[in-house]
Design an enzyme around this catalytic site. Structure first.
Site, PDB file in Angstrom:
ATOM      1  N   ARG A 230       1.035  -1.591  -0.327  1.00 46.67           N
ATOM      2  CA  ARG A 230      -0.027  -0.255   0.333  1.00 46.67           C
ATOM      3  C   ARG A 230       0.553   1.161   0.162  1.00 46.67           C
ATOM      4  O   ARG A 230       1.944   1.424   0.613  1.00 46.67           O
ATOM      5  CB  ARG A 230      -0.733  -0.347   1.067  1.00 46.67           C
ATOM      6  CG  ARG A 230      -1.887  -1.048   1.095  1.00 46.67           C
ATOM      7  CD  ARG A 230      -2.945  -0.298   0.142  1.00 46.67           C
ATOM      8  NE  ARG A 230      -4.307  -1.476  -0.329  1.00 46.67           N
ATOM      9  CZ  ARG A 230      -4.587  -2.770  -0.580  1.00 46.67           C
ATOM     10  NH1 ARG A 230      -3.037  -2.748  -1.625  1.00 46.67           N
ATOM     11  NH2 ARG A 230      -5.855  -3.297  -0.572  1.00 46.67           N
ATOM     12  N   ASP A 254       4.286  -0.165  -7.310  1.00 39.45           N
ATOM     13  CA  ASP A 254       3.254  -0.722  -7.584  1.00 39.45           C
ATOM     14  C   ASP A 254       2.195  -0.088  -6.630  1.00 39.45           C
ATOM     15  O   ASP A 254       0.882  -0.460  -7.295  1.00 39.45           O
ATOM     16  CB  ASP A 254       3.098  -2.422  -7.627  1.00 39.45           C
ATOM     17  CG  ASP A 254       1.650  -2.541  -8.334  1.00 39.45           C
ATOM     18  OD1 ASP A 254       1.765  -2.400  -9.981  1.00 39.45           O
ATOM     19  OD2 ASP A 254       1.106  -3.284  -7.863  1.00 39.45           O
ATOM     20  N   GLU A 259      -2.444   7.779  -4.505  1.00 34.77           N
ATOM     21  CA  GLU A 259      -2.817   7.361  -6.040  1.00 34.77           C
ATOM     22  C   GLU A 259      -4.040   6.983  -6.340  1.00 34.77           C
ATOM     23  O   GLU A 259      -4.544   7.095  -7.942  1.00 34.77           O
ATOM     24  CB  GLU A 259      -2.580   5.229  -6.398  1.00 34.77           C
ATOM     25  CG  GLU A 259      -3.069   4.442  -5.246  1.00 34.77           C
ATOM     26  CD  GLU A 259      -3.057   3.711  -5.111  1.00 34.77           C
ATOM     27  OE1 GLU A 259      -1.706   2.658  -4.888  1.00 34.77           O
ATOM     28  OE2 GLU A 259      -3.635   2.284  -5.540  1.00 34.77           O
ATOM     29  N   HIS A 291      -0.502  -0.020  -9.555  1.00 33.59           N
ATOM     30  CA  HIS A 291      -1.544  -1.167  -9.026  1.00 33.59           C
ATOM     31  C   HIS A 291      -1.639  -2.614  -9.897  1.00 33.59           C
ATOM     32  O   HIS A 291      -3.732  -2.358  -9.882  1.00 33.59           O
ATOM     33  CB  HIS A 291      -2.993  -0.264  -8.151  1.00 33.59           C
ATOM     34  CG  HIS A 291      -2.879  -0.909  -6.636  1.00 33.59           C
ATOM     35  ND1 HIS A 291      -3.307  -0.014  -5.710  1.00 33.59           N
ATOM     36  CD2 HIS A 291      -3.258  -1.824  -6.152  1.00 33.59           C
ATOM     37  CE1 HIS A 291      -3.656  -0.966  -4.666  1.00 33.59           C
ATOM     38  NE2 HIS A 291      -3.942  -2.411  -4.357  1.00 33.59           N
TER      39      HIS A 291
HETATM   40  P1  NAD Z   1      -1.304 -11.917   4.798  1.00 33.30           P
HETATM   41  O1  NAD Z   1      -2.717 -10.856   5.752  1.00 33.30           O
HETATM   42  O2  NAD Z   1      -1.444 -12.590   4.255  1.00 33.30           O
HETATM   43  O3  NAD Z   1      -0.031 -11.116   5.978  1.00 33.30           O
HETATM   44  C1  NAD Z   1       0.057  -9.308   5.924  1.00 33.30           C
HETATM   45  C2  NAD Z   1       1.487  -9.923   6.798  1.00 33.30           C
HETATM   46  O4  NAD Z   1       1.811  -8.773   7.922  1.00 33.30           O
HETATM   47  C3  NAD Z   1       0.755 -10.573   8.075  1.00 33.30           C
HETATM   48  O5  NAD Z   1       2.014 -12.158   8.372  1.00 33.30           O
HETATM   49  C4  NAD Z   1       1.018  -9.851   9.539  1.00 33.30           C
HETATM   50  O6  NAD Z   1       1.281 -10.694  10.242  1.00 33.30           O
HETATM   51  C5  NAD Z   1       2.219  -8.871   8.657  1.00 33.30           C
HETATM   52  N1  NAD Z   1       2.548  -7.514   9.554  1.00 33.30           N
HETATM   53  C6  NAD Z   1       0.749  -6.831  10.156  1.00 33.30           C
HETATM   54  N2  NAD Z   1       1.602  -5.481  11.096  1.00 33.30           N
HETATM   55  C7  NAD Z   1       2.805  -5.624  10.193  1.00 33.30           C
HETATM   56  C8  NAD Z   1       3.757  -4.533  10.814  1.00 33.30           C
HETATM   57  N3  NAD Z   1       3.551  -3.819  11.345  1.00 33.30           N
HETATM   58  N4  NAD Z   1       5.008  -4.828  10.032  1.00 33.30           N
HETATM   59  C9  NAD Z   1       5.497  -5.864   9.449  1.00 33.30           C
HETATM   60  N5  NAD Z   1       4.755  -7.119   9.165  1.00 33.30           N
HETATM   61  C10 NAD Z   1       3.003  -7.328   9.763  1.00 33.30           C
HETATM   62  O7  NAD Z   1      -1.980 -10.235   3.599  1.00 33.30           O
HETATM   63  P2  NAD Z   1      -1.467 -10.859   2.252  1.00 33.30           P
HETATM   64  O8  NAD Z   1      -2.487 -10.942   1.114  1.00 33.30           O
HETATM   65  O9  NAD Z   1       0.502 -11.153   2.274  1.00 33.30           O
HETATM   66  O10 NAD Z   1      -1.003  -9.348   1.610  1.00 33.30           O
HETATM   67  C11 NAD Z   1      -0.250  -8.650   1.780  1.00 33.30           C
HETATM   68  C12 NAD Z   1      -0.816  -6.936   1.144  1.00 33.30           C
HETATM   69  O11 NAD Z   1      -0.631  -6.810  -0.352  1.00 33.30           O
HETATM   70  C13 NAD Z   1      -1.509  -6.712   1.549  1.00 33.30           C
HETATM   71  O12 NAD Z   1      -2.346  -6.027   2.829  1.00 33.30           O
HETATM   72  C14 NAD Z   1      -2.064  -5.293   0.019  1.00 33.30           C
HETATM   73  O13 NAD Z   1      -1.954  -4.274   1.453  1.00 33.30           O
HETATM   74  C15 NAD Z   1      -1.047  -5.751  -0.247  1.00 33.30           C
HETATM   75  N6  NAD Z   1      -2.008  -6.486  -1.778  1.00 33.30           N
HETATM   76  C16 NAD Z   1      -1.524  -5.645  -3.260  1.00 33.30           C
HETATM   77  C17 NAD Z   1      -1.696  -5.932  -4.252  1.00 33.30           C
HETATM   78  C18 NAD Z   1      -1.163  -5.743  -5.672  1.00 33.30           C
HETATM   79  O14 NAD Z   1      -2.364  -5.584  -6.470  1.00 33.30           O
HETATM   80  N7  NAD Z   1      -0.438  -5.063  -5.268  1.00 33.30           N
HETATM   81  C19 NAD Z   1      -2.351  -7.551  -4.178  1.00 33.30           C
HETATM   82  C20 NAD Z   1      -3.101  -7.719  -3.080  1.00 33.30           C
HETATM   83  C21 NAD Z   1      -3.010  -7.673  -1.940  1.00 33.30           C
END
Ligand code: NAD
Length: 331
Positions: A230, A254, A259, A291
């Site tokens: 994000r 990305d 954005e 994105h």
């Molecule tokens: P997920 O919930 O499987 O994993 C997120 C991880 O972050 C968890 O292990 C959690 O414990 C950890 N976390 C929480 N707070 C934290 C902190 N302060 N510091 C470090 N780690 C922390 O989520 P995911 O499916 O792996 O997705 C991660 C992120 O990717 C989403 O939140 C979303 O913002 C982003 N995303 C982007 C796209 C894209 O198109 N660019 C698509 C999907 C998701």
């Protein structure tokens, strides 16, 4: 179920239109984003379906409630764009928790490889038969250190790929996964020791501006930073300072802090008013994509299937396994 489907792009219809018909849903595709001005178009609908840059404020939740719209279907995993507290008890919020973590991780690696080896610039040069390679020198990733912030689904997919490059992995996550064979360290140590830093944590109050002036100051010289998570995880001013001072050797984004209203739109005929974005776009070692980490055929199909399964579950009083509740986000 009558669904007001905001921020529709041609690629949404490919999957949602036929699948929606199979479910017998009446999907009303709207080009415009969902915001405080357009929310009234949801009148006479049972559900509203939105994407990542449709910010759903408390005011909009009230409007939905007053109009009798009971369901908010998110076509995303992230839910930071919705006021979940305001929605509690008024509108059921459902998301797509996982569709293809590999799609996002593979895009993160594409950004890393492009920024590192300048293939985006080489492409432009060779099309014009400029075969000079001056200024396009990269670095080996082999045996370098990658710092992964957030070891959830996407972070883990990223680690698997980077291990293929034989990179050493350092990770930070407040909830370490003990089943992973990786070295968890403090965030300070990760930031100090990594040659590549890739962000895979959600945006929360705690993670906003996780990368700021202080963290940039302790990074290794020539570090490459990748953000597919994000935009607000990175304080853009600090990133720009790091790039201009050449402390940061490259960045692949990305996502971008501001954005909303820009990404997913064709702004090529307008003057770019966001001066930070305009500045970033001029840097040879900064690569921005709009994105699109999620944007593969497999992920799009999965997003459509789970979003409509979520709607079906509400309509048929089935368990709502993908509901986002206040209790969950407080934990
Ligand atoms: P997920 O919930 O499987 O994993 C997120 C991880 O972050 C968890 O292990 C959690 O414990 C950890 N976390 C929480 N707070 C934290 C902190 N302060 N510091 C470090 N780690 C922390 O989520 P995911 O499916 O792996 O997705 C991660 C992120 O990717 C989403 O939140 C979303 O913002 C982003 N995303 C982007 C796209 C894209 O198109 N660019 C698509 C999907 C998701």
């Amino acid at each position: 179920m009558r669904i007001a489907f905001y921020s529709t792009k041609p690629y949404d219809k490919i999957w949602f239109e036929p699948l929606g018909k199979e479910y017998g849903f009446d999907i009303h595709f709207l080009d415009m984003p969902c915001n405080e001005e357009t929310i009234t178009l949801a009148n006479n609908h049972d559900a509203v379906c939105v994407f990542v840059n449709d910010t759903i404020t408390a005011f909009m939740i009230e409007q939905l409630y007053d109009m009798g719209v009971k369901v908010l279907l998110l076509r995303s995993a992230g839910f930071n764009h919705v006021d979940i507290k305001a929605a509690e008890g008024k509108v059921i919020v459902l998301r797509v928790p996982s569709y293809s973590p590999e799609a996002v991780a593979e895009h993160a690696v594409a950004l890393l490889q492009t920024v590192n080896r300048f293939t985006h610039r080489a492409y432009i040069r060779t099309r014009d038969f400029n075969m000079s390679i001056n200024g396009l020198m990269g670095r080996d990733l082999h045996h370098k250190t990658a710092g992964i912030i957030g070891t959830g689904k996407i972070g883990q997919a990223m680690i698997k790929i980077l291990k293929g490059f034989q990179m050493r992995i350092l990770a930070y996550d407040p909830y370490p996964d003990k089943n992973l064979e990786i070295e968890y360290v403090s965030i300070e140590e990760l930031v100090k020791k990594s040659d590549v830093i890739s962000l895979h944590c959600p945006l929360t109050e705690k993670t906003k501006h996780l990368i700021n002036e202080e963290s940039v100051s302790i990074m290794k010289e020539d570090v490459i930073l990748i953000n597919t998570s994000r935009g607000e995880l990175i304080e853009t001013e600090a990133l720009l300072k790091g790039l201009l001072s050449e402390k940061i050797g490259g960045v692949g984004l990305d996502v971008y802090e501001e954005e909303e209203g820009i990404f997913y739109e064709d702004k090529s005929n307008e003057i770019m008013k966001d001066s930070n974005l305009a500045r970033l776009a001029t840097l040879p070692n900064a690569l921005i994509t709009s994105h699109m980490g999620f944007f593969t055929k497999e992920a799009m199909r999965a997003i459509a299937m789970v979003t409509l399964e979520n709607a079906y579950a509400v309509e048929n009083n089935l368990p709502l396994k993908n509901q986002v509740t206040l209790k969950q986000i407080m934990n």
